[in-house]
Design an enzyme around this catalytic site. Structure first.
Site, PDB file in Angstrom:
ATOM      1  N   TYR A  42      16.838  30.421   5.612  1.00  0.00           N
ATOM      2  CA  TYR A  42      15.768  31.284   6.115  1.00  0.00           C
ATOM      3  C   TYR A  42      15.900  31.514   7.623  1.00  0.00           C
ATOM      4  O   TYR A  42      16.291  30.628   8.383  1.00  0.00           O
ATOM      5  CB  TYR A  42      14.407  30.634   5.850  1.00  0.00           C
ATOM      6  CG  TYR A  42      13.952  30.720   4.417  1.00  0.00           C
ATOM      7  CD1 TYR A  42      13.833  31.936   3.759  1.00  0.00           C
ATOM      8  CD2 TYR A  42      13.617  29.565   3.719  1.00  0.00           C
ATOM      9  CE1 TYR A  42      13.403  32.008   2.447  1.00  0.00           C
ATOM     10  CE2 TYR A  42      13.175  29.616   2.404  1.00  0.00           C
ATOM     11  CZ  TYR A  42      13.072  30.848   1.779  1.00  0.00           C
ATOM     12  OH  TYR A  42      12.632  30.904   0.470  1.00  0.00           O
ATOM     13  N   LYS A  62       0.839  -1.199   0.000  1.00  0.00           N
ATOM     14  CA  LYS A  62       0.000   0.000   0.000  1.00  0.00           C
ATOM     15  C   LYS A  62       0.875   1.251   0.000  1.00  0.00           C
ATOM     16  O   LYS A  62       2.080   1.193   0.248  1.00  0.00           O
ATOM     17  CB  LYS A  62      -0.924  -0.007   1.223  1.00  0.00           C
ATOM     18  CG  LYS A  62      -0.197   0.048   2.552  1.00  0.00           C
ATOM     19  CD  LYS A  62      -1.175   0.013   3.721  1.00  0.00           C
ATOM     20  CE  LYS A  62      -0.430   0.065   5.047  1.00  0.00           C
ATOM     21  NZ  LYS A  62      -1.355   0.101   6.197  1.00  0.00           N
TER      22      LYS A  62
END
Length: 390
Positions: free
Chosen positions: A282, A47
């Site tokens: 940043y 999955k």
């Protein structure tokens, strides 16, 4: 045996980042788990795009190594495998909307039935599309303590009775899922096992028996022999990873040694030099204490390299660890390579895996992000090209 999707890294024309997935490791792990779990057989859980590594090639490798079937979470995942030519049994573990019953029947998928409406819709679809193929097998999932998509005793009995009366369907499997299978304390595992067996026996007393019974995933399959039954649903272990350190230690004591299938790689995009007092990234969360040599790596949180690794993670460059400095951006981040000799633009960077004898494990990365290995694997972004090697 090479798969059609397999390519060599050298054929990628210098990609910005890629995941090398070792199909030989997948096969090794399935064979090792088969020996460990015997006589129980393996359903390979593919999955979520095989936990991010690629459902089609992983499924084929697992079946080649002896898995007897596959498990997915959705009807769409099962359809994808069928379109790839896979004919092995495919069990859908999760919710399937009523409108997808015809697609599920057409794809010969084994659904987990949790309500009468889905059973009736699937029966109608099966009779339209499978008249010559025989009845479509279905499984029931029992509620034993996880409280997730399971049936209580009376619900299971009523649904078993209904399914047995519907044309085109046959009861094949009965299962549950452990809530604490990866923990050292196994008391609730055995309590869930007891509850499962009580409901199973209750159904048997009314004439309903099941060819397949399955309780265990990778963790409980490895560690709880009593809960293996005839089938184990193997996910994370197939990819070469242990659910917890406790399970890893138990596996090693039992002689079960898995091989990680993933190596996550990128390249050195540029080599900026930064002076003392200057910052990188940043919000200026890292400042150079002195003149430092940095390397820019073109991977970011959009690719699944988590922002939580800012100023904490490390990568391998020329076989040495280089710490992440500054914030991880959406598409790139910087590492400090001061003291690592001979680094050039275009050099290989390993984010997860081994390079020249040094290793950064998936588990290390997950721990730094305060999460689990599953989330790191399934979070690999679509820009990460999957490269299948033997």
């Amino acid at each position: 045996m090479a798969l059609p999707l397999a390519v060599n890294a050298a054929e990628l024309n210098q990609p910005r980042s890629w995941a090398e997935i070792d199909l030989a490791a997948i096969r090794h792990n399935i064979r090792a788990l088969r020996r460990h779990l015997a006589p129980a057989q393996i359903t390979a859980v593919v999955k979520a795009n095989a936990y991010g590594l690629g459902a089609i090639p992983i499924a084929k490798a697992a079946l080649e190594a002896g898995a007897v079937g596959l498990a997915v979470a959705t009807c769409e995942e099962g359809q994808e495998l069928r379109r790839a030519g896979i004919v092995a049994p495919i069990l859908v573990l999760g919710y399937v909307p009523l409108e997808l019953a015809p697609a599920a029947a057409e794809a010969d998928l084994t659904l987990t039935i949790n309500n009468a409406e889905l059973a009736q819709a699937l029966s109608r679809a099966a009779n339209r599309s499978r008249r010559k193929a025989g009845p479509l097998p279905v499984h029931l999932k029992l509620e034993t303590g996880l409280h997730r998509f399971g049936l209580k005793p009376q619900q299971a009995l009523e649904l078993a009775h209904l399914i047995s009366s519907l044309p085109g369907l046959t009861l094949q499997g009965l299962y549950t899922h452990f809530a604490t299978g990866d923990e050292e304390d196994r008391s609730f595992v055995f309590e869930q096992k007891r509850r499962f067996e009580a409901i199973r026996d209750y159904l048997a007393s009314h004439g309903y028996t099941f060819k397949h019974q399955h309780l265990s995933n990778s963790a409980s399959g490895i560690s709880v022999k009593e809960a293996r039954y005839g089938l184990c649903r193997v996910g994370l272990a197939m990819y070469g990873y242990y659910p917890t350190p406790v399970i890893a230690e138990e596996a090693r004591k039992a002689g079960l040694f898995l091989r990680p299938a993933l190596t996550l790689k990128s390249t050195v995009a540029s080599l900026p030099t930064i002076e003392a007092g200057e910052t990188a990234g940043y919000n200026r969360t890292w400042m150079a204490p002195e003149r430092r040599q940095l390397a820019l790596v073109p991977v970011g949180y959009a690719d699944g390299y988590r922002r939580a690794l800012s100023n904490k993670g490390a990568v391998l460059v020329n076989g040495q660890k280089a710490p992440v400095v500054g914030r991880i951006s959406m598409d790139q981040f910087t590492v400090d390579i001061t003291g690592i000799e001979g680094v050039q633009e275009g050099d290989e960077v390993v984010l997860i895996g081994t390079q020249e004898g040094a290793t950064i494990t998936l588990e290390e990365v997950a721990a730094l992000c305060d999460t689990i290995s599953y989330e790191i694997l399934t979070g690999l972004g679509r820009r990460i090209r999957r490269v299948y090697i033997e």
